[in-house]
Design a protein around this motif. Structure first.
Motif, PDB file in Angstrom:
ATOM      1  N   VAL A 149       0.843  -1.195   0.000  1.00 45.95           N
ATOM      2  CA  VAL A 149       0.000   0.000   0.000  1.00 45.95           C
ATOM      3  C   VAL A 149       0.875   1.241   0.000  1.00 45.95           C
ATOM      4  O   VAL A 149       1.989   1.233   0.519  1.00 45.95           O
ATOM      5  N   GLN A 150       0.354   2.300  -0.594  1.00 45.36           N
ATOM      6  CA  GLN A 150       1.031   3.593  -0.598  1.00 45.36           C
ATOM      7  C   GLN A 150       0.374   4.445   0.477  1.00 45.36           C
ATOM      8  O   GLN A 150      -0.824   4.709   0.424  1.00 45.36           O
ATOM      9  N   LEU A 151       1.152   4.849   1.490  1.00 43.71           N
ATOM     10  CA  LEU A 151       0.624   5.637   2.600  1.00 43.71           C
ATOM     11  C   LEU A 151       1.294   7.012   2.615  1.00 43.71           C
ATOM     12  O   LEU A 151       2.431   7.160   2.174  1.00 43.71           O
ATOM     13  N   LYS A 152       0.568   8.002   3.146  1.00 43.23           N
ATOM     14  CA  LYS A 152       1.044   9.383   3.147  1.00 43.23           C
ATOM     15  C   LYS A 152       1.506   9.818   4.530  1.00 43.23           C
ATOM     16  O   LYS A 152       0.919   9.428   5.541  1.00 43.23           O
ATOM     17  N   ALA A 153       2.525  10.659   4.558  1.00 36.96           N
ATOM     18  CA  ALA A 153       3.043  11.197   5.812  1.00 36.96           C
ATOM     19  C   ALA A 153       1.998  12.081   6.478  1.00 36.96           C
ATOM     20  O   ALA A 153       1.247  12.797   5.810  1.00 36.96           O
ATOM     21  N   GLY A 154       1.947  11.997   7.810  1.00 41.61           N
ATOM     22  CA  GLY A 154       1.020  12.825   8.578  1.00 41.61           C
ATOM     23  C   GLY A 154      -0.393  12.288   8.656  1.00 41.61           C
ATOM     24  O   GLY A 154      -1.218  12.817   9.395  1.00 41.61           O
ATOM     25  N   GLN A 155      -0.706  11.240   7.917  1.00 39.88           N
ATOM     26  CA  GLN A 155      -2.043  10.648   7.924  1.00 39.88           C
ATOM     27  C   GLN A 155      -2.097   9.524   8.950  1.00 39.88           C
ATOM     28  O   GLN A 155      -1.130   8.785   9.135  1.00 39.88           O
ATOM     29  N   THR A 156      -3.257   9.401   9.593  1.00 40.39           N
ATOM     30  CA  THR A 156      -3.493   8.285  10.510  1.00 40.39           C
ATOM     31  C   THR A 156      -4.392   7.280   9.804  1.00 40.39           C
ATOM     32  O   THR A 156      -5.432   7.645   9.252  1.00 40.39           O
ATOM     33  N   TYR A 157      -3.976   6.020   9.829  1.00 39.21           N
ATOM     34  CA  TYR A 157      -4.698   4.947   9.148  1.00 39.21           C
ATOM     35  C   TYR A 157      -5.161   3.908  10.165  1.00 39.21           C
ATOM     36  O   TYR A 157      -4.477   3.637  11.151  1.00 39.21           O
ATOM     37  N   TYR A 167       4.876  -3.489   7.769  1.00 38.17           N
ATOM     38  CA  TYR A 167       6.310  -3.288   7.542  1.00 38.17           C
ATOM     39  C   TYR A 167       6.532  -2.061   6.672  1.00 38.17           C
ATOM     40  O   TYR A 167       5.704  -1.754   5.798  1.00 38.17           O
ATOM     41  N   ASP A 168       7.677  -1.396   6.878  1.00 38.92           N
ATOM     42  CA  ASP A 168       8.017  -0.287   5.991  1.00 38.92           C
ATOM     43  C   ASP A 168       8.714  -0.841   4.749  1.00 38.92           C
ATOM     44  O   ASP A 168       8.842  -2.057   4.578  1.00 38.92           O
ATOM     45  N   THR A 207      -0.042   6.343  12.721  1.00 42.85           N
ATOM     46  CA  THR A 207       0.169   7.632  12.074  1.00 42.85           C
ATOM     47  C   THR A 207       1.516   7.570  11.376  1.00 42.85           C
ATOM     48  O   THR A 207       2.540   7.288  12.008  1.00 42.85           O
ATOM     49  N   MET A 208       1.525   7.827  10.084  1.00 44.14           N
ATOM     50  CA  MET A 208       2.735   7.691   9.292  1.00 44.14           C
ATOM     51  C   MET A 208       3.609   8.933   9.426  1.00 44.14           C
ATOM     52  O   MET A 208       3.121  10.051   9.322  1.00 44.14           O
ATOM     53  N   THR A 209       4.890   8.725   9.644  1.00 39.45           N
ATOM     54  CA  THR A 209       5.835   9.835   9.710  1.00 39.45           C
ATOM     55  C   THR A 209       6.482  10.087   8.355  1.00 39.45           C
ATOM     56  O   THR A 209       6.975  11.174   8.100  1.00 39.45           O
ATOM     57  N   GLU A 210       6.478   9.068   7.494  1.00 37.16           N
ATOM     58  CA  GLU A 210       7.050   9.193   6.156  1.00 37.16           C
ATOM     59  C   GLU A 210       6.091   8.625   5.124  1.00 37.16           C
ATOM     60  O   GLU A 210       5.455   7.604   5.355  1.00 37.16           O
ATOM     61  N   ALA A 211       6.025   9.297   3.981  1.00 37.88           N
ATOM     62  CA  ALA A 211       5.237   8.778   2.866  1.00 37.88           C
ATOM     63  C   ALA A 211       6.023   7.644   2.214  1.00 37.88           C
ATOM     64  O   ALA A 211       7.250   7.634   2.237  1.00 37.88           O
ATOM     65  N   GLY A 212       5.315   6.684   1.660  1.00 35.84           N
ATOM     66  CA  GLY A 212       6.008   5.618   0.955  1.00 35.84           C
ATOM     67  C   GLY A 212       5.195   4.368   0.810  1.00 35.84           C
ATOM     68  O   GLY A 212       4.007   4.319   1.102  1.00 35.84           O
ATOM     69  N   ARG A 213       5.897   3.356   0.371  1.00 40.59           N
ATOM     70  CA  ARG A 213       5.315   2.033   0.143  1.00 40.59           C
ATOM     71  C   ARG A 213       5.498   1.207   1.409  1.00 40.59           C
ATOM     72  O   ARG A 213       6.600   1.108   1.951  1.00 40.59           O
ATOM     73  N   TYR A 214       4.397   0.605   1.854  1.00 43.43           N
ATOM     74  CA  TYR A 214       4.401  -0.220   3.060  1.00 43.43           C
ATOM     75  C   TYR A 214       3.787  -1.563   2.732  1.00 43.43           C
ATOM     76  O   TYR A 214       3.004  -1.683   1.791  1.00 43.43           O
TER      77      TYR A 214
END
Length: 131
Positions: free
Chosen positions: A49-57, A73-74, A98-105
């Motif tokens: 999944v692609q997650l965005k920084a600053g967002q809570t999932y 996993y990151d 809550t993601m601190t970095e955007a990226g693929r997880y």
């Protein structure tokens, strides 16, 4: 006598990460069977999944057939979170992060324990409501 093997864990996941829509998030209805072996060595499947920084999932895994277990996993295969019974029912799993970095997880879906049990499940990844 025994042989000890040590290897670095590499969680690969899907070639193209799934995007999380703002409305409705991501919902995957799938089936786990005894031939589905994840990189953790247990019966399981891995989703990218692609997650965005600053967002809570909120990541939920629900099943009538499985004792659900989730791993997150990151991109470097570092374990960020895991859960066994954190959702509504005693056998469903939930991770709030809550993601601190955007990226693929990578999200790994497993059945808890050593029993190679399979069954149907629903994996949902949603943006947590703003507070």
């Amino acid at each position: 006598k025994f042989n000890l093997k040590v290897r670095e864990l590499s969680i690969r996941g899907e070639a193209k990460p799934r995007m999380i829509a703002k409305a409705g998030g991501l919902v995957v209805n799938d089936q786990l069977n005894q031939n589905d072996i994840s990189e953790t060595g247990k019966v399981g499947k891995t989703y990218s999944v692609q997650l965005k920084a600053g967002q809570t999932y909120t990541i939920d895994l629900e099943s009538q057939d499985l004792d659900c277990y989730l791993y997150l996993y990151d991109g470097k295969s570092k374990l960020l979170a895991q859960d066994d019974d954190g959702a509504r029912s005693g056998s469903d799993a939930r991770i709030n992060v809550t993601m601190t970095e955007a990226g693929r997880y990578q999200i790994v879906v497993n059945n808890f324990g050593d029993t190679p049990q399979g069954g149907a499940y629903t994996l949902a990844v949603r943006l947590a409501p703003a507070r």
